[in-house]
Structures are given as C-alpha cells and as structure tokens.
Write a protein that holds these residues in place. Structure first.
Motif, mmCIF file in Angstrom:
data_model
loop_
_atom_site.group_PDB
_atom_site.id
_atom_site.type_symbol
_atom_site.label_atom_id
_atom_site.label_comp_id
_atom_site.label_asym_id
_atom_site.label_seq_id
_atom_site.Cartn_x
_atom_site.Cartn_y
_atom_site.Cartn_z
ATOM 1 N N VAL A 100 0.832 -1.213 0.000
ATOM 2 C CA VAL A 100 0.000 0.000 0.000
ATOM 3 C C VAL A 100 0.864 1.259 0.000
ATOM 4 O O VAL A 100 0.516 2.254 -0.651
ATOM 5 N N VAL A 101 1.989 1.227 0.691
ATOM 6 C CA VAL A 101 2.846 2.415 0.774
ATOM 7 C C VAL A 101 3.994 2.398 -0.232
ATOM 8 O O VAL A 101 4.911 3.210 -0.141
ATOM 9 N N ALA A 102 3.920 1.512 -1.208
ATOM 10 C CA ALA A 102 4.935 1.451 -2.263
ATOM 11 C C ALA A 102 4.320 1.945 -3.576
ATOM 12 O O ALA A 102 3.158 1.692 -3.868
ATOM 13 N N GLU A 103 5.110 2.668 -4.340
ATOM 14 C CA GLU A 103 4.650 3.138 -5.652
ATOM 15 C C GLU A 103 4.528 1.956 -6.612
ATOM 16 O O GLU A 103 5.295 1.010 -6.493
ATOM 17 N N PRO A 104 3.617 1.974 -7.515
ATOM 18 C CA PRO A 104 2.562 2.960 -7.701
ATOM 19 C C PRO A 104 1.315 2.586 -6.890
ATOM 20 O O PRO A 104 0.805 1.480 -6.978
ATOM 21 N N SER A 105 0.853 3.491 -6.064
ATOM 22 C CA SER A 105 -0.291 3.273 -5.183
ATOM 23 C C SER A 105 -1.161 4.526 -5.159
ATOM 24 O O SER A 105 -0.707 5.591 -4.736
ATOM 25 N N GLU A 106 -2.392 4.382 -5.606
ATOM 26 C CA GLU A 106 -3.308 5.516 -5.639
ATOM 27 C C GLU A 106 -3.560 6.071 -4.241
ATOM 28 O O GLU A 106 -3.585 7.293 -4.047
ATOM 29 N N LEU A 107 -3.747 5.202 -3.259
ATOM 30 C CA LEU A 107 -4.011 5.676 -1.903
ATOM 31 C C LEU A 107 -2.826 6.480 -1.358
ATOM 32 O O LEU A 107 -3.007 7.532 -0.745
ATOM 33 N N LEU A 108 -1.626 5.988 -1.601
ATOM 34 C CA LEU A 108 -0.434 6.719 -1.186
ATOM 35 C C LEU A 108 -0.408 8.095 -1.842
ATOM 36 O O LEU A 108 -0.155 9.103 -1.175
ATOM 37 N N GLU A 109 -0.686 8.150 -3.123
ATOM 38 C CA GLU A 109 -0.701 9.428 -3.836
ATOM 39 C C GLU A 109 -1.731 10.385 -3.245
ATOM 40 O O GLU A 109 -1.461 11.569 -3.050
ATOM 41 N N LEU A 110 -2.926 9.863 -2.956
ATOM 42 C CA LEU A 110 -3.983 10.704 -2.401
ATOM 43 C C LEU A 110 -3.591 11.274 -1.048
ATOM 44 O O LEU A 110 -3.815 12.458 -0.771
ATOM 45 N N TRP A 111 -2.997 10.431 -0.198
ATOM 46 C CA TRP A 111 -2.597 10.922 1.126
ATOM 47 C C TRP A 111 -1.427 11.879 1.045
ATOM 48 O O TRP A 111 -1.325 12.810 1.844
ATOM 49 N N GLU A 112 -0.542 11.694 0.101
ATOM 50 C CA GLU A 112 0.585 12.615 -0.029
ATOM 51 C C GLU A 112 0.148 14.004 -0.474
ATOM 52 O O GLU A 112 0.882 14.968 -0.305
ATOM 53 N N GLU A 113 -1.082 14.101 -1.000
ATOM 54 C CA GLU A 113 -1.628 15.401 -1.376
ATOM 55 C C GLU A 113 -2.198 16.146 -0.170
ATOM 56 O O GLU A 113 -2.538 17.311 -0.275
ATOM 57 N N SER A 114 -2.338 15.455 0.981
ATOM 58 C CA SER A 114 -2.910 16.119 2.157
ATOM 59 C C SER A 114 -2.110 15.784 3.411
ATOM 60 O O SER A 114 -1.027 16.287 3.578
ATOM 61 N N ASP A 115 -2.636 14.936 4.281
ATOM 62 C CA ASP A 115 -1.979 14.600 5.550
ATOM 63 C C ASP A 115 -1.125 13.342 5.432
ATOM 64 O O ASP A 115 -1.202 12.448 6.271
ATOM 65 N N GLY A 116 -0.332 13.270 4.423
ATOM 66 C CA GLY A 116 0.415 12.066 4.122
ATOM 67 C C GLY A 116 1.318 11.568 5.228
ATOM 68 O O GLY A 116 1.375 10.369 5.500
ATOM 69 N N GLU A 117 2.035 12.450 5.873
ATOM 70 C CA GLU A 117 2.978 12.009 6.907
ATOM 71 C C GLU A 117 2.257 11.416 8.108
ATOM 72 O O GLU A 117 2.689 10.409 8.661
ATOM 73 N N GLU A 118 1.167 12.032 8.495
ATOM 74 C CA GLU A 118 0.397 11.520 9.631
ATOM 75 C C GLU A 118 -0.226 10.159 9.289
ATOM 76 O O GLU A 118 -0.212 9.234 10.096
ATOM 77 N N TRP A 119 -0.760 10.034 8.078
ATOM 78 C CA TRP A 119 -1.338 8.769 7.630
ATOM 79 C C TRP A 119 -0.260 7.677 7.564
ATOM 80 O O TRP A 119 -0.453 6.572 8.052
ATOM 81 N N LYS A 120 0.890 8.008 6.970
ATOM 82 C CA LYS A 120 1.981 7.032 6.875
ATOM 83 C C LYS A 120 2.470 6.607 8.260
ATOM 84 O O LYS A 120 2.806 5.445 8.463
ATOM 85 N N ALA A 121 2.486 7.521 9.208
ATOM 86 C CA ALA A 121 2.880 7.176 10.580
ATOM 87 C C ALA A 121 1.895 6.151 11.162
ATOM 88 O O ALA A 121 2.301 5.213 11.864
ATOM 89 N N GLY A 122 0.617 6.319 10.873
ATOM 90 C CA GLY A 122 -0.384 5.354 11.328
ATOM 91 C C GLY A 122 -0.180 3.985 10.704
ATOM 92 O O GLY A 122 -0.314 2.955 11.377
ATOM 93 N N ILE A 123 0.175 3.958 9.439
ATOM 94 C CA ILE A 123 0.442 2.688 8.749
ATOM 95 C C ILE A 123 1.687 2.033 9.346
ATOM 96 O O ILE A 123 1.708 0.821 9.595
#
Length: 135
Positions: A100-123
């Motif tokens: 999920v956190v490896a390219e190419p991933s639509e969800l990763l791209e979407l989160w990187e457009e907003s609160d990506g770091e906080e979301w990735k920390a949760g993952i």
C-alpha cells in the motif's frame, strides 16, 4: 471515497468493508481479510487502486487488534465478533501494508496530497504491531 479522518475505518470504503466482514459466516471472516490482503499483494508492480488499499488497511487493523499492543477497532468497524484470527494473517497483513505504501499506489498518492505524513505514521504503527507479534 468519503474520508473524514486518517484511521483505518475513517472512510466510506472501509465502512462498507466492515459490513462485508459482518455478513460473512462465522468461520469465513478470516477469508474475507485474507482476500483483501491478496488483492493488494497480487498487483505486483501494477498501479494499486485506492479502494483495494483501503480494504487491506482496514483488514490489517482488524488483525492487529488481536495482537499485543494492538488497538481495538471501534467506530465503523465490524459489529459482529471475528473470533480468533489465524496467526498466519499477520504476515499477509504486513505484506499488504508494505504494498500500500509502495509506488505505484493511488491511496499513497492521495494521502501525499494532504496529511500524508500523519497517515503514513499510522500505517507504520499498524505494521510494527503486526511485525512485533511475529508476522
């Protein structure tokens, strides 16, 4: 996809997934989770759809909830008991989260457009619980 926060069940797709888990027969709930993991890991290097990723993250949260240090799933999660999930699901959950956190991933791209770091920390936190539990 309607999303209201960064948690595994804080979106419409995960809430719908919860319903699918609830509707599964008692002995088949683990199969629903396994299916979510395999949908994601089976994509290889192909573009990964956000909805598949969301379901895998939600499934991983359900597995992690049964691990030491795991957080219970409350709002928008399944209402019916899951029973004890097979330990083997932990490794599948880790593999799915890694994808999920490896390219190419639509969800990763979407989160990187907003609160990506906080979301990735949760993952990462979710992954650590699963890995520490012997994934």
């Amino acid at each position: 996809m309607g999303t209201w926060d960064i948690g595994p069940f804080d979106n419409d797709t995960a809430a719908d997934f919860s319903y699918r888990v609830d509707e599964a027969e008692a002995g088949r709930k683990a199969d629903v989770l396994r299916g979510a993991f395999r949908e994601v890991t089976g994509t290889g290097d192909d573009y990964l759809d956000a909805d598949l990723s969301v379901e895998a993250v939600a499934a991983a949260a359900l597995v992690a909830a049964q691990c030491p240090g795991g957080e219970p799933v409350t709002s928008y999660g399944p209402k019916e008991p899951l029973g004890v999930l097979p330990v083997e699901l932990r490794a599948e959950a880790v593999a799915a989260l890694d994808r999920v956190v490896a390219e190419p991933s639509e969800l990763l791209e979407l989160w990187e457009e907003s609160d990506g770091e906080e979301w990735k920390a949760g993952i990462r936190k979710l992954r650590a619980v699963l890995a520490d539990a012997g994934a």
